[in-house]
Design a protein around this motif. Structure first.
Motif, PDB file in Angstrom:
ATOM      1  N   THR A   1       0.654  -1.186   0.038  1.00 31.35           N
ATOM      2  CA  THR A   1       0.158   0.019  -0.080  1.00 31.35           C
ATOM      3  C   THR A   1       0.989   1.458   0.018  1.00 31.35           C
ATOM      4  N   SER A   2       0.210   2.205  -0.819  1.00 29.51           N
ATOM      5  CA  SER A   2       1.130   3.545  -0.976  1.00 29.51           C
ATOM      6  C   SER A   2       0.173   4.688  -1.089  1.00 29.51           C
ATOM      7  N   HIS A   3       0.587   5.869  -0.907  1.00 31.37           N
ATOM      8  CA  HIS A   3      -0.127   6.956  -0.866  1.00 31.37           C
ATOM      9  C   HIS A   3       0.519   7.834  -1.980  1.00 31.37           C
TER      10      HIS A   3
ATOM     11  N   ALA B   1      -5.570  12.929  -3.100  1.00 38.42           N
ATOM     12  CA  ALA B   1      -4.605  12.129  -2.198  1.00 38.42           C
ATOM     13  C   ALA B   1      -5.004  10.686  -2.580  1.00 38.42           C
ATOM     14  N   ILE B   2      -4.246   9.969  -3.283  1.00 41.61           N
ATOM     15  CA  ILE B   2      -4.813   8.646  -4.005  1.00 41.61           C
ATOM     16  C   ILE B   2      -3.802   7.710  -2.859  1.00 41.61           C
TER      17      ILE B   2
ATOM     18  N   ALA C   1      -9.614   7.344  -3.634  1.00 41.04           N
ATOM     19  CA  ALA C   1      -9.300   8.413  -3.236  1.00 41.04           C
ATOM     20  C   ALA C   1      -9.007   8.135  -1.629  1.00 41.04           C
ATOM     21  N   ARG C   2      -8.404   8.927  -0.933  1.00 38.77           N
ATOM     22  CA  ARG C   2      -8.075   8.816   0.679  1.00 38.77           C
ATOM     23  C   ARG C   2      -9.315   9.131   1.180  1.00 38.77           C
ATOM     24  N   GLY C   3      -9.903   8.326   2.257  1.00 38.80           N
ATOM     25  CA  GLY C   3     -11.239   8.529   2.935  1.00 38.80           C
ATOM     26  C   GLY C   3     -12.426   7.677   2.181  1.00 38.80           C
ATOM     27  N   SER C   4     -12.184   7.273   0.958  1.00 44.56           N
ATOM     28  CA  SER C   4     -12.954   6.605   0.174  1.00 44.56           C
ATOM     29  C   SER C   4     -13.107   5.144   0.502  1.00 44.56           C
TER      30      SER C   4
END
Length: 189
Positions: free
Chosen positions: A29-31, A91-92, A111-114
């Motif tokens: 996992t990465s951002h 922010a993916i 998407a971050r938070g989704s």
């Protein structure tokens, strides 16, 4: 004990795959954002930043090597079902998963938070134990047509392809009856 092991024996972190996660199947996992990976902003389609297919290939090769414990891998049935467009404030979260039973690698994003994951790339991976043979690539035959690299980039831009400095690596381009030949010079961002 698990947390202590992570601190005492940290796993390597890949620039795009990130860190491997704990679990029954190999997963990384990465951002990713334009702030954390600014070079991505140099890869555009119709003015919008899009994740390069080469980045997905790099991620799949890395994951396959790590999961199978070998240097040589072969990817087959490579697919890029949907493009990942990234805007300035995105922010993916990228997740690379390897299914050892199916030999399948998938790269998903959200998407971050989704909670909604989208498949961006997939392939089947196999160990490659053969020797890689260097192939001699010769330039165009006498009479080939030389193209100006700067003109190529201008024409591509008119068609909607945008490559910034990190992706402008063609220095020489020539075409003859056998195909197109190019010299590429560049470095990994």
């Amino acid at each position: 004990p698990e947390e202590a092991a992570r601190h005492l024996r940290p796993t390597s972190v890949h620039a795009l795959c990130g860190r491997s996660d704990d679990g029954p199947s190999p997963t990384w996992t990465s951002h990713v954002s334009l702030a954390s990976h600014p070079w991505l902003g140099d890869h555009r389609l119709d003015g919008a930043c899009v994740m390069p297919a080469a980045a997905y290939l790099e991620m799949m090769v890395y994951a396959a090597r790590q999961a199978m414990g070998c240097d040589g891998v072969e990817l087959v049935d490579v697919s890029f079902p949907t493009a990942l467009y990234i805007v300035a404030d995105d922010a993916i979260v990228l997740q690379t998963r390897y299914d050892p039973l199916l030999r399948r690698i998938g790269i998903h994003s959200r998407a971050r938070g989704s909670d909604a994951w989208d498949l961006r790339a997939s392939a089947r991976a196999y160990r490659f134990d053969g020797a890689a043979h260097a192939t001699e690539i010769s330039g165009p035959a006498h009479g080939g047509t030389a193209l100006d690299a700067a003109a190529f980039y201008r024409e591509a831009e008119a068609l909607g392809y945008g490559w910034g400095r990190h992706f402008r690596c063609l220095t020489t381009i020539a075409i003859d009856q056998a195909g197109a030949f190019a010299e590429i010079r560049g470095s990994v961002p």
